[in-house]
Design a protein around this motif. Structure first.
Motif, PDB file in Angstrom:
ATOM      1  N   ASP A 468      -4.218  -7.726   1.711  1.00 62.43           N
ATOM      2  CA  ASP A 468      -4.297  -6.413   2.355  1.00 62.43           C
ATOM      3  C   ASP A 468      -3.377  -5.431   1.628  1.00 62.43           C
ATOM      4  O   ASP A 468      -2.445  -5.860   0.943  1.00 62.43           O
ATOM      5  CB  ASP A 468      -3.798  -6.585   3.799  1.00 62.43           C
ATOM      6  CG  ASP A 468      -4.375  -5.554   4.741  1.00 62.43           C
ATOM      7  OD1 ASP A 468      -4.992  -4.598   4.263  1.00 62.43           O
ATOM      8  OD2 ASP A 468      -4.177  -5.728   5.956  1.00 62.43           O
ATOM      9  N   ASP A 469      -3.603  -4.158   1.786  1.00 65.16           N
ATOM     10  CA  ASP A 469      -2.703  -3.117   1.260  1.00 65.16           C
ATOM     11  C   ASP A 469      -2.353  -3.363  -0.210  1.00 65.16           C
ATOM     12  O   ASP A 469      -1.210  -3.147  -0.624  1.00 65.16           O
ATOM     13  CB  ASP A 469      -1.380  -3.071   2.057  1.00 65.16           C
ATOM     14  CG  ASP A 469      -1.613  -2.920   3.542  1.00 65.16           C
ATOM     15  OD1 ASP A 469      -2.691  -2.439   3.922  1.00 65.16           O
ATOM     16  OD2 ASP A 469      -0.724  -3.285   4.330  1.00 65.16           O
ATOM     17  N   LYS A 489      -7.994  -5.890  -0.976  1.00 61.34           N
ATOM     18  CA  LYS A 489      -8.226  -4.649  -0.227  1.00 61.34           C
ATOM     19  C   LYS A 489      -7.320  -3.560  -0.776  1.00 61.34           C
ATOM     20  O   LYS A 489      -6.089  -3.693  -0.744  1.00 61.34           O
ATOM     21  CB  LYS A 489      -7.920  -4.900   1.247  1.00 61.34           C
ATOM     22  CG  LYS A 489      -8.535  -3.895   2.171  1.00 61.34           C
ATOM     23  CD  LYS A 489      -8.146  -4.213   3.603  1.00 61.34           C
ATOM     24  CE  LYS A 489      -9.353  -4.275   4.502  1.00 61.34           C
ATOM     25  NZ  LYS A 489      -8.958  -4.348   5.920  1.00 61.34           N
ATOM     26  N   GLU A 525      -9.879   0.596   1.867  1.00 62.76           N
ATOM     27  CA  GLU A 525      -9.673   0.968   3.274  1.00 62.76           C
ATOM     28  C   GLU A 525      -9.163   2.405   3.378  1.00 62.76           C
ATOM     29  O   GLU A 525      -8.689   2.981   2.407  1.00 62.76           O
ATOM     30  CB  GLU A 525      -8.721   0.005   3.974  1.00 62.76           C
ATOM     31  CG  GLU A 525      -7.270   0.153   3.573  1.00 62.76           C
ATOM     32  CD  GLU A 525      -6.346  -0.754   4.381  1.00 62.76           C
ATOM     33  OE1 GLU A 525      -6.768  -1.285   5.424  1.00 62.76           O
ATOM     34  OE2 GLU A 525      -5.198  -0.914   3.952  1.00 62.76           O
TER      35      GLU A 525
HETATM   36 CA    CA Z   1      -4.397  -2.469   5.118  1.00 61.24          CA
END
Ligand code: CA
Ligand code: C2E
Ligand code: CA
Length: 580
Positions: A468-469, A489, A525
Motif C-alpha cells: 500500500d502507499d 498500490k 489510489e
Molecule cells: Ca493507501
C-alpha cells in the motif's frame, strides 16, 4: 553514605613520606577501628579524590609543596565535595586555625603533638558533625507532615531540570495538584484526620509514580510532581490519569470512608514555559481551570493540548470495548478497471463512530490499537466481518471481485497470523483466493524472515499481498527485491500531483514500469478526476480506486450495487438469448 567511624575510609593528602608513616602509625594505635588509609602525595590527586566523595574523612597537610591544604578544601567544597576535612600542620598558628574553619575544615591539628587518641577523637567528632549536618539538610528539604520534598526542594530540582534541559535531556513537565474536598474533611472530621488524609495522599502519590518523578507537598493540600523524561502530552496525561484514578479510591479515616479527588494542572517544558516562574504559573492556572470545570480532571497549559489528550484517553479506554462489542464498522471502496469501469475489487476500511467524539478516523484509532495492544483483535474482527459481508454480496449475485483488507505491522510480524486468518475465512466459508492483504511500506519492519514466511503461507491458500502507499516509504525497492509481493498500490500523493508536477508524473511512470518488470499488478489510489485516470492509462496503469469512481460505501450500498449488476447481467444474457 554511612558516617560510622568503624572501617572508615581515610584519605590522607601529604607530600612528606615520613609524615605519612607517622599518621599511619597513629591510626594503627586503634586496630579495633580498622581504618582504611589511602595516601595521595599531591594536591591535584587529593582534590580529585575529594570530589569523588568516596571517603568518610580526609586528613590534609597544610603545606603541600607550593599548594595550600586550605585551598584544596575550598576548591573541593566548590565542586560538591562533602567529605569532612581535618587539616594537619607542622606548627601551631592561631590565624591559620581560624582560617581553616572558615574554609570548611572541621579541625586543625599540630602533627608533632598529636597522639593516636587525639586523632581518633577528632575524626569521631567530625563524623558526628557530618551526620548532624546531613540530618539538618534533609530536614530543610522535607515536608514534616508527609515526608515528601517541600517547596524549596521542588524548586531546586526544577532548576536542576531546567539546566539539564539545555544539554539535550528529554522534555519534562510539572503537575500541580490540589485536592477537591479537603476542606470538608478538615471541617467535619477535624485536623488530625485531615493530616492523616494528606499523609495517605502522599503515600499513594509516591507509590503510583515512577521513581524518577519527584513528588512534593508545597502547602496545605497542594502537591506538585516533577515528571522527568516525558516524551509527549500523552505521557503526561497518562500520569495525571493514573494519579486521578489512585486518589479516587476511598480513604479510610478513623472509621469513616472518605471520598476525595483532585484537580491537576500540567505545564510541559518548553511550550508551557521556559523558566521556573512561567512553568509554575501556567501549571497553577491550569489547575484552577480544572477545578472550575468541576474538579477530578486534568488541564494542560493549553486548551488544545488538553482536549487532544483527553480524546486520546477516551479513545484508548473505549477502543477495546468498542472492538469487543462490535461497535466498529466497515465501509468498502470499490476498485475499478479504468477502461471498462467494471469493479474488480473492494477495499475494507474501518470506521468508528464514537458517542462523544463522533467519527474517529482510522488514522487516529489504528495507531492507538497498535499502542495498547489490541490491533490483533481489531484485525481479526475486520477479516471476519468483511468475509461475512462479502458472502452476503455473493448471495446477491456478486462474483469475481477481490476483497482487500489492510493489515498492520503487528499482524504481519505475528507467526500465528496466517493460521488464525485461515480459520476465520474457513468459518465464514470465504474463498481465500479472493483475499488481498494490504500492507503499508512502513508495516514491513521488524523480522523480515517472519514477514516472508507469512506471505508465503498466505500464497499457499491462494491469497495475494499488496504494498500500500507505495513510493512514500523509504524501503520500497528492497521490499520488492526481498518479499514475494503481488500488487503494488501507487500512493495517492503521486496521483494528486500527477497533472501539475512533472516530477511526480515521472515517479508514477517509474513505479508503473517497475511493477511491470517485477510482474506485479499495479493500481493507483486517490483518483479524483477523469484527467488523472486518462494520464494513468497513458502511463500503463489500468486499475484505479478513488472518489472519481466511488467513495467508501456501507456494506448495504455495495449489496445494492451487486444486485443491480446481477440484474443487468442477466438482462443482457436474456437479451442476447432473445437475439439468438
Ligand atoms: Ca493507501
Ligand atoms: P489506506 O489503506 O491508504 O486507505 C485509503 C484511504 O484513502 C482511505 O482513508 C480512503 O477513504 C481514502 N481515499 C480513497 N479515495 C480517495 C480519494 O480519491 N481522495 C482522497 N483524498 N482520499 C481517498 P481512510 O478510510 O480514512 O483510511 C485511512 C488509513 O487507515 C488507511 O489508509 C489504512 O492505512 C488505515 N486503515 C483503515 N482501515 C484499516 C483496517 O481495517 N486495518 C488497518 N490495519 N488499517 C486500516
Ligand atoms: Ca489500503
Amino acid at each position: 553514605m554511612s558516617h560510622s567511624i568503624h572501617g572508615a575510609r581515610v584519605l590522607l593528602i601529604e607530600d612528606n613520606e615520613g609524615d605519612y608513616i607517622l599518621t599511619k602509625e597513629l591510626l594503627a594505635q586503634r586496630p579495633d577501628l580498622e581504618f582504611q588509609l589511602e595516601w595521595v602525595a599531591s594536591a591535584d590527586e587529593g582534590l580529585a579524590a575529594l570530589i569523588e566523595n568516596r571517603h568518610e574523612i580526609c586528613l590534609t597537610d597544610y603545606r603541600l609543596g607550593t599548594a595550600n591544604g586550605l585551598e584544596i578544601v575550598r576548591r573541593a567544597r566548590e565542586r560538591g565535595s562533602e567529605v569532612p576535612v581535618i587539616v594537619l600542620t607542622g606548627e601551631h598558628n592561631q590565624s591559620v586555625d581560624a582560617e581553616a574553619i572558615e574554609a570548611g575544615a572541621c579541625d586543625y591539628l599540630v602533627k608533632r603533638q598529636l597522639s593516636g587518641d587525639q586523632l581518633t577523637r577528632s575524626i569521631r567528632y567530625a563524623l558526628v558533625q557530618r551526620s548532624v549536618e546531613d540530618k539538618l539538610r534533609a530536614l530543610a528539604r522535607t515536608d514534616q507532615l508527609t515526608g515528601l520534598a517541600n517547596r524549596g526542594e521542588f524548586m531546586s530540582e526544577l532548576d536542576f531540570a531546567l539546566r539539564r534541559s539545555g544539554r539535550g535531556a528529554k522534555a519534562f513537565a510539572i503537575l500541580y495538584l490540589d485536592l477537591d474536598g479537603f476542606k470538608q474533611v478538615n471541617d467535619t472530621l477535624g485536623h488530625a484526620q485531615g493530616d492523616l488524609l494528606l499523609q495517605e495522599v502522599a503515600n499513594r502519590l509516591t507509590t503510583c509514580l515512577r521513581s524518577v518523578d519527584l513528588v512534593a507537598r508545597i502547602g496545605g493540600d497542594e502537591f506538585t510532581i516533577l515528571a522527568l523524561d516525558v516524551e509527549s502530552s500523552r505521557d503526561c496525561a497518562t500520569i495525571a490519569q493514573k494519579v486521578l484514578a489512585k486518589l479516587s479510591e476511598p480513604f479510610r479515616l478513623g472509621g469513616h470512608e472518605v471520598l476525595v479527588s483532585a484537580s491537576i494542572g500540567i505545564s510541559m517544558f518548553p511550550d508551557g514555559g521556559r523558566d521556573a516562574d512561567e512553568l509554575t504559573r501556567n501549571a497553577d492556572t491550569a489547575m484552577y481551570r480544572a477545578k472550575k470545570e468541576g474538579g477530578h480532571r486534568f488541564q494542560f497549559h493549553s486548551n488544545e493540548i488538553t482536549s487532544a489528550a483527553r480524546d486520546r484517553i477516551d479513545i484508548e479506554s473505549e477502543l477495546r470495548k468498542a472492538i469487543a462489542a462490535g461497535e466498529l464498522d466497515l465501509v468498502y471502496q470499490p476498485q475499478v478497471c479504468i477502461g471498462s469501469g467494471q469493479i474488480t475489487g473492494f477495499e475494507a476500511l474501518a470506521r468508528w463512530c464514537h458517542h462523544r467524539l463522533g467519527d474517529v478516523p482510522p488514522t487516529a484509532f489504528i495507531q492507538v490499537a497498535e499502542d495498547i495492544g489490541c490491533i490483533r483483535e481489531l484485525g481479526a474482527w475486520v477479516l471476519r466481518r468483511s468475509a461475512m459481508d462479502y458472502k452476503h454480496w455473493e448471495r446477491l449475485g456478486l462474483s469475481g471481485p477481490s476483497l482487500s483488507v489492510n493489515i498492520s505491522a503487528h499482524q504481519l510480524n505475528d507467526p500465528h497470523f496466517p493460521e488464525s486468518a485461515r480459520a476465520i475465512l474457513e468459518e465464514a466459508k470465504f474463498d481465500p483466493s479472493k483475499l488481498v492483504l494490504e500492507l503499508t511500506e512502513t508495516a514491513i519492519i521488524g523480522d523480515l524472515g517472519v514477514a516472508r514466511s507469512n506471505i508465503c503461507r498466505f500464497h499457499s491458500f491462494g491469497a495475494r499481498v499488496c504494498v500500500d502507499d507505495f513510493g512514500i516509504g523509504y524501503s520500497g525497492l528492497s521490499q520488492l527485491r526481498d518479499l514475494p509481493l503481488d500488487v503494488l498500490k501507487i500512493d495517492k500523493s503521486f496521483v494528486h500531483n500527477l497533472l501539475n508536477r512533472p516530477k511526480e508524473k515521472a515517479i508514477t511512470h517509474a513505479i508503473i514500469d517497475l511493477a511491470k518488470r517485477f510482474e506485479l499488478e499495479v493500481i493507483a489510489e486517490g483518483v479524483e478526476s477523469e484527467d488523472q485516470a486518462r494520464t494513468l492509462t497513458a502511463l500503463g496503469c489500468g486499475l484505479a480506486q478513488g472518489y472519481h469512481y466511488y467513495r467508501p460505501l456501507p456494506s448495504a450500498a455495495i449489496g445494492e450495487l451487486c444486485a443491480k449488476a446481477a440484474a443487468t447481467n442477466s438482462d443482457s444474457v436474456r437479451q442476447s438469448a432473445n437475439v439468438a
